[in-house]
Design a protein around this motif. Structure first.
Motif, mmCIF file in Angstrom:
data_model
loop_
_atom_site.group_PDB
_atom_site.id
_atom_site.type_symbol
_atom_site.label_atom_id
_atom_site.label_comp_id
_atom_site.label_asym_id
_atom_site.label_seq_id
_atom_site.Cartn_x
_atom_site.Cartn_y
_atom_site.Cartn_z
ATOM 1 N N GLY A 1 -3.899 -1.947 -6.712
ATOM 2 C CA GLY A 1 -3.022 -2.795 -5.909
ATOM 3 C C GLY A 1 -2.435 -3.930 -6.720
ATOM 4 O O GLY A 1 -1.246 -4.263 -6.593
ATOM 5 N N ALA A 2 -3.260 -4.526 -7.607
ATOM 6 C CA ALA A 2 -2.800 -5.675 -8.383
ATOM 7 C C ALA A 2 -1.720 -5.268 -9.391
ATOM 8 O O ALA A 2 -0.710 -5.956 -9.546
ATOM 9 N N GLN B 1 3.863 -0.672 -11.511
ATOM 10 C CA GLN B 1 3.295 0.605 -11.979
ATOM 11 C C GLN B 1 1.863 0.385 -12.435
ATOM 12 O O GLN B 1 1.451 -0.737 -12.700
ATOM 13 N N GLY B 2 1.106 1.462 -12.530
ATOM 14 C CA GLY B 2 -0.251 1.371 -13.043
ATOM 15 C C GLY B 2 -0.833 2.760 -13.191
ATOM 16 O O GLY B 2 -0.452 3.683 -12.474
ATOM 17 N N PHE C 1 -0.506 2.369 -0.147
ATOM 18 C CA PHE C 1 0.470 2.231 -1.244
ATOM 19 C C PHE C 1 1.745 3.020 -0.943
ATOM 20 O O PHE C 1 2.857 2.549 -1.173
ATOM 21 N N LYS C 2 1.558 4.246 -0.434
ATOM 22 C CA LYS C 2 2.726 5.097 -0.135
ATOM 23 C C LYS C 2 3.577 4.476 0.967
ATOM 24 O O LYS C 2 4.799 4.497 0.910
ATOM 25 N N ALA C 3 2.915 3.905 1.992
ATOM 26 C CA ALA C 3 3.658 3.276 3.092
ATOM 27 C C ALA C 3 4.518 2.117 2.574
ATOM 28 O O ALA C 3 5.609 1.867 3.085
ATOM 29 N N LEU D 1 -3.499 -6.829 -1.884
ATOM 30 C CA LEU D 1 -3.052 -7.136 -3.250
ATOM 31 C C LEU D 1 -1.670 -6.538 -3.511
ATOM 32 O O LEU D 1 -0.824 -7.163 -4.146
ATOM 33 N N ALA D 2 -1.457 -5.303 -3.002
ATOM 34 C CA ALA D 2 -0.180 -4.631 -3.258
ATOM 35 C C ALA D 2 0.967 -5.284 -2.495
ATOM 36 O O ALA D 2 2.108 -5.260 -2.945
#
Length: 419
Positions: free
Chosen positions: A99-100, A107-108, A130-132, A173-174
């Motif tokens: 998320g961070a 990206q990560g 994350f996708k949402a 975090l995201a």
């Protein structure tokens, strides 16, 4: 091979001070990289998980200084690099970097997380979140590749199918820098989530509702440095309270937020453990005769799954049969065969742990299969007649700060040996 060697049968007395919360710290450290300036965390426990996270930060050119219990994190020159697999395998909480990193770099690459094996711990709710928000997620060879579009992440409504602490924190975090408003529904309510939200708000985020099941986040463009003191570790507090009930004469457990452990205190009171509850401390007096109880673990504010194993040895002192049902991790039963080796009347029947007391324990060679099973065996070793040797202690050192020193100060006969 390192082991704990415990000479049992000694009564503990004195004062023990609880360290900062492990489950907060492992999320606060990844959260700190969202700032453009140094962040100072106070009350950081000196445990293996913290050192692993610091190593990961250093690989990403984040400067760190760890003195006593104060950790300075300076992400000014940070670069986004793929996360190293080895460190991740040993550390479940490294998944908060997902998320961070999404938030900071868009990206990560994160290897799949490890940690104690307590049965399946799917990260599907994290990925759903994350996708949402508009990220793409691809799983290649056991690593998660996360990517946002040119525009970055966009706030949205996210409903979790199951209550998950990890997913709630990761999506917080995201979304702190996502455009617009994010609403997280069926969010976890643990104190550690409030702790992470407090840090993020001190860094300039706009988060409301942490500690309830609906969290609202207004995206911000940048975040700055701050100082933050970590809440006390409610699981460490519960472990020492259960231990004090089992082998204590008069033990004062201090630096405790009593509201965070009401589920445990209620069970100990029901058993008949004499306690004096102060503002930020609990005094446990010597127990004589204890009543059996039934325990059912639930999401916060219910009885914590992380405390069912440390409570087990105390239940072995009660007169009659106690039962534990872990609704969070039903397979969290590996401590039971180890206790049986020490002479405990303990068994598992279709995910129900049944304990018959009172029973006398005898020292034996046992293995800590995970962090809280280790805590359980330490307490059992202190109760037992003779010598107990515990292997797998790296699991215990992952989460208990200065455990040998704290126990020795209370009068325990415990040392770390090499075999």
């Amino acid at each position: 091979m390192k082991k704990f060697s415990i000479q049992g049968g000694k009564k503990l007395s004195g004062t023990v001070t609880i360290s900062g919360a492990k489950n907060s710290t492992v999320a606060l450290i990844p959260a700190a990289i969202l700032a453009d300036e140094p962040v100072i965390l106070e009350g950081v426990p000196n445990i293996q998980d913290v050192h692993s996270l610091i190593e990961i930060l250093n690989m990403m050119h984040v400067k760190t200084e760890f003195n006593g219990s104060t950790l300075m994190i300076d992400p000014t020159d940070m670069v986004s690099i793929p996360m190293p697999n080895g460190k991740i395998q040993s550390l479940r909480a490294s998944y908060y970097f997902m998320g961070a990193l999404l938030s900071k770099f868009g990206q990560g690459v994160v290897g799949l997380p490890g940690g104690c094996f307590l049965g399946p711990r799917p990260i599907d709710q994290h990925l759903k979140g994350f996708k949402a928000l508009g990220a793409t997620v691809e799983n290649e060879m056991g690593a998660m590749y996360l990517q946002t579009s040119e525009e970055g992440l966009t706030g949205t409504r996210i409903y979790f199918d199951v209550v998950s602490i990890g997913a709630t924190i990761n999506v917080m975090l995201a979304s702190v820098k996502a455009k617009g408003k994010t609403i997280i529904e069926n969010a976890a309510r643990e104190p550690e989530i409030i702790d992470v939200a407090t840090l993020l708000n001190n860094m300039g985020a706009k988060i409301r509702g942490a500690g309830t099941d609906v969290i609202r986040i207004e995206g911000v463009e940048e975040m700055h440095g701050c100082r933050h003191t970590i809440i006390p570790d409610r699981i460490e507090a519960g472990t020492y309270l259960a231990m004090a009930g089992a082998v204590g004469k008069e033990v004062l457990v201090q630096n405790v937020i009593v509201e965070h452990i009401e589920g445990l205190l209620a069970k100990m009171e029901e058993m008949g453990v004499p306690m004096e509850i102060g503002e930020d401390s609990v005094l446990v007096k010597e127990t004589t005769s204890l009543k059996p109880v039934n325990v059912k673990t639930m999401p916060y504010p219910g009885f914590a799954t992380d405390l069912q194993q440390p409570l087990t040895p105390l239940l072995l002192k009660a007169n009659g049969e106690s039962a534990i049902k872990d609704t969070i991790y039903p397979k969290r039963v590996k401590h039971i065969p180890e206790l049986a080796r020490m002479g405990a009347q303990a068994r598992v029947e279709s995910d129900l742990i049944l304990l018959e007391g009172p029973c006398e324990l005898t020292g034996a060679e046992v293995e800590a299969s995970d962090l809280r099973a280790g805590a359980c065996l330490v307490i059992a070793g202190l109760m037992a007649e003779g010598n107990t040797k515990i292997s797998g202690i790296e699991n215990i050192l992952r989460g208990y700060d200065h455990i040998i020193e704290k126990l020795t100060d209370l009068g325990a006969d415990i040392e770390m040996i090499e075999e």
